[in-house]
Design a protein around this motif. Structure first.
Motif, mmCIF file in Angstrom:
data_model
loop_
_atom_site.group_PDB
_atom_site.id
_atom_site.type_symbol
_atom_site.label_atom_id
_atom_site.label_comp_id
_atom_site.label_asym_id
_atom_site.label_seq_id
_atom_site.Cartn_x
_atom_site.Cartn_y
_atom_site.Cartn_z
ATOM 1 N N UNK A 35 -2.442 1.367 7.000
ATOM 2 C CA UNK A 35 -3.839 1.766 6.859
ATOM 3 C C UNK A 35 -4.204 1.938 5.384
ATOM 4 N N UNK A 36 -3.332 2.612 4.649
ATOM 5 C CA UNK A 36 -3.580 2.842 3.221
ATOM 6 C C UNK A 36 -3.562 1.516 2.456
ATOM 7 N N UNK A 277 -6.547 1.472 22.678
ATOM 8 C CA UNK A 277 -7.982 1.336 22.406
ATOM 9 C C UNK A 277 -8.322 1.822 21.003
ATOM 10 N N UNK A 278 -7.742 2.951 20.601
ATOM 11 C CA UNK A 278 -8.048 3.521 19.283
ATOM 12 C C UNK A 278 -7.493 2.642 18.168
ATOM 13 N N UNK A 279 -6.308 2.097 18.354
ATOM 14 C CA UNK A 279 -5.738 1.192 17.351
ATOM 15 C C UNK A 279 -6.600 -0.062 17.194
ATOM 16 N N UNK A 280 -7.120 -0.583 18.306
ATOM 17 C CA UNK A 280 -8.002 -1.747 18.240
ATOM 18 C C UNK A 280 -9.303 -1.408 17.527
ATOM 19 N N UNK A 281 -9.838 -0.212 17.801
ATOM 20 C CA UNK A 281 -11.070 0.219 17.133
ATOM 21 C C UNK A 281 -10.840 0.366 15.630
ATOM 22 N N UNK A 282 -9.660 0.871 15.242
ATOM 23 C CA UNK A 282 -9.342 0.992 13.825
ATOM 24 C C UNK A 282 -9.153 -0.381 13.180
ATOM 25 N N UNK A 283 -8.569 -1.297 13.921
ATOM 26 C CA UNK A 283 -8.377 -2.666 13.433
ATOM 27 C C UNK A 283 -9.733 -3.305 13.125
ATOM 28 N N UNK A 284 -10.707 -3.039 13.980
ATOM 29 C CA UNK A 284 -12.067 -3.552 13.780
ATOM 30 C C UNK A 284 -12.685 -3.027 12.488
ATOM 31 N N UNK A 285 -12.367 -1.782 12.136
ATOM 32 C CA UNK A 285 -12.892 -1.193 10.900
ATOM 33 C C UNK A 285 -12.112 -1.635 9.664
ATOM 34 N N UNK A 286 -10.816 -1.857 9.831
ATOM 35 C CA UNK A 286 -9.950 -2.162 8.687
ATOM 36 C C UNK A 286 -9.899 -3.641 8.335
ATOM 37 N N UNK A 287 -9.822 -4.481 9.354
ATOM 38 C CA UNK A 287 -9.514 -5.888 9.113
ATOM 39 C C UNK A 287 -10.615 -6.654 8.377
ATOM 40 N N UNK A 288 -11.881 -6.618 8.833
ATOM 41 C CA UNK A 288 -12.907 -7.391 8.119
ATOM 42 C C UNK A 288 -13.075 -6.996 6.649
ATOM 43 N N UNK A 289 -13.173 -5.688 6.298
ATOM 44 C CA UNK A 289 -13.309 -5.355 4.865
ATOM 45 C C UNK A 289 -12.116 -5.795 4.029
ATOM 46 N N UNK A 290 -10.931 -5.842 4.633
ATOM 47 C CA UNK A 290 -9.735 -6.256 3.895
ATOM 48 C C UNK A 290 -9.681 -7.775 3.736
#
Length: 316
Positions: A35-36, A277-290
């Motif tokens: 995540x970091x 579900x929460x890991x997928x939701x976090x992936x949605x927030x993390x992946x595109x900006x990265x």
């Protein structure tokens, strides 16, 4: 007992408690590492894109101005949630004030809607560039780009403004613990008592309206683009024309794929472990900006050359 009585009589709790990733609390320190890393890449990549585009007048064209909007949105989107998420993982700092939670939720959902609008605008940019090349500079003028940006912001703010006021009016008798890493709308609604059907329907309706409508117009744009590309005489011209779309297609897939998967998982939440579900939701927030800066940095020649130009070459 005094605390329980206070919670029952108060309209809302003073603070919510974010659990992080339920069921994986013992792995929070390990989960924080990717995540970091992803957040650091998102900050460096999007800041670099903004700096390169702002500093080079040759990049003040519609395509790059839309890309700058996308980078700015990704910076806000990731920074809205990741610092607090890392505080939960590293320092067990799980508390967030009630109003802080509403602000985080408003920014999170608003900027997600803005990102979808900018991706649609970028599809329109590619449509005009390939299907109406002679009219490109007269259609995509500075004032029109400004209006598109303002419309994206206005749509997001208009759709999301009711939510904090609706949530503020509920009584929260199911406790202050949110089974999530951040203040997602439906995660907060589940703690409220009373009739929350309007919130649930409104949340689903907005999500479907944004994803379906925007994605439909994006697909329609690419149908016209593909038809125009196939009508070009030479294979080299077809390859070059469609090559200008590769970065945008990659960005679309990076944004909409996690959205669709997360939405499907949410509908079948009873059959899926909460942490999935929460890991997928976090992936949605993390992946595109990265990934967006990497896609454009690698696939867009002008940006790649500007980035490489920042590093002086040693003469042999």
């Amino acid at each position: 007992m005094a605390t329980s009585a206070s919670n029952i009589t108060s309209t809302h709790p003073a603070v919510f408690v974010l659990m992080g990733i339920p069921g994986l609390e013992h792995l929070h320190n390990w989960i924080s590492i990717p995540f970091c890393f992803a957040y650091t890449l998102a900050l460096l990549g999007n800041c670099t894109l903004l700096f390169i585009i702002q500093a080079d007048a040759a990049l003040h064209e519609p395509m790059y101005l839309f890309l700058a909007m996308l980078a700015a949105i990704d910076l806000v989107l990731s920074s809205t949630t990741l610092p607090k998420m890392l505080a939960i993982f590293w320092f067990r700092d799980r508390e967030i004030s009630f109003y802080g939670c509403l602000v985080q939720m408003f920014f999170l959902h608003s900027f997600s809607i803005m990102e979808s609008a900018v991706l649609l605008a970028m599809a329109f940019d590619r449509y005009v560039a390939i299907c109406k090349p002679l009219h490109y500079t007269t259609v995509l003028t500075g004032p029109l780009i400004t209006k598109i940006g303002m419309a994206a912001v206005a749509r997001a703010v208009t759709l999301m403004t009711p939510l904090p006021f609706l949530l503020k009016g509920f009584h929260y008798c199911r406790g202050p613990v949110i089974a999530h890493c951040y203040c997602e709308h439906m995660a907060v609604v589940r703690l409220a008592c009373g009739d929350t059907r309007f919130n649930s329907i409104y949340g689903i309706a907005v999500a479907m309206f944004i994803v379906v409508l925007d994605l439909l117009f994006v697909i329609l744009s690419y149908i016209f683009i593909l038809r125009a590309v196939l009508q070009l005489a030479s294979q080299e011209a077809r390859y070059k024309a469609f090559g200008t779309c590769v970065s945008h297609i990659g960005t679309i897939l990076a944004f909409y794929t996690p959205v669709v998967i997360s939405s499907v998982m949410h509908r079948v939440a009873g059959q899926v472990a909460p942490h999935v579900h929460i890991l997928l939701a976090n992936f949605y927030l993390l992946f595109p900006p990265m990934i967006n800066p990497i896609i454009y940095g690698v696939k867009t020649k002008q940006i790649r050359e500007r980035i490489l130009g920042q590093f002086p070459r040693k003469d042999a």
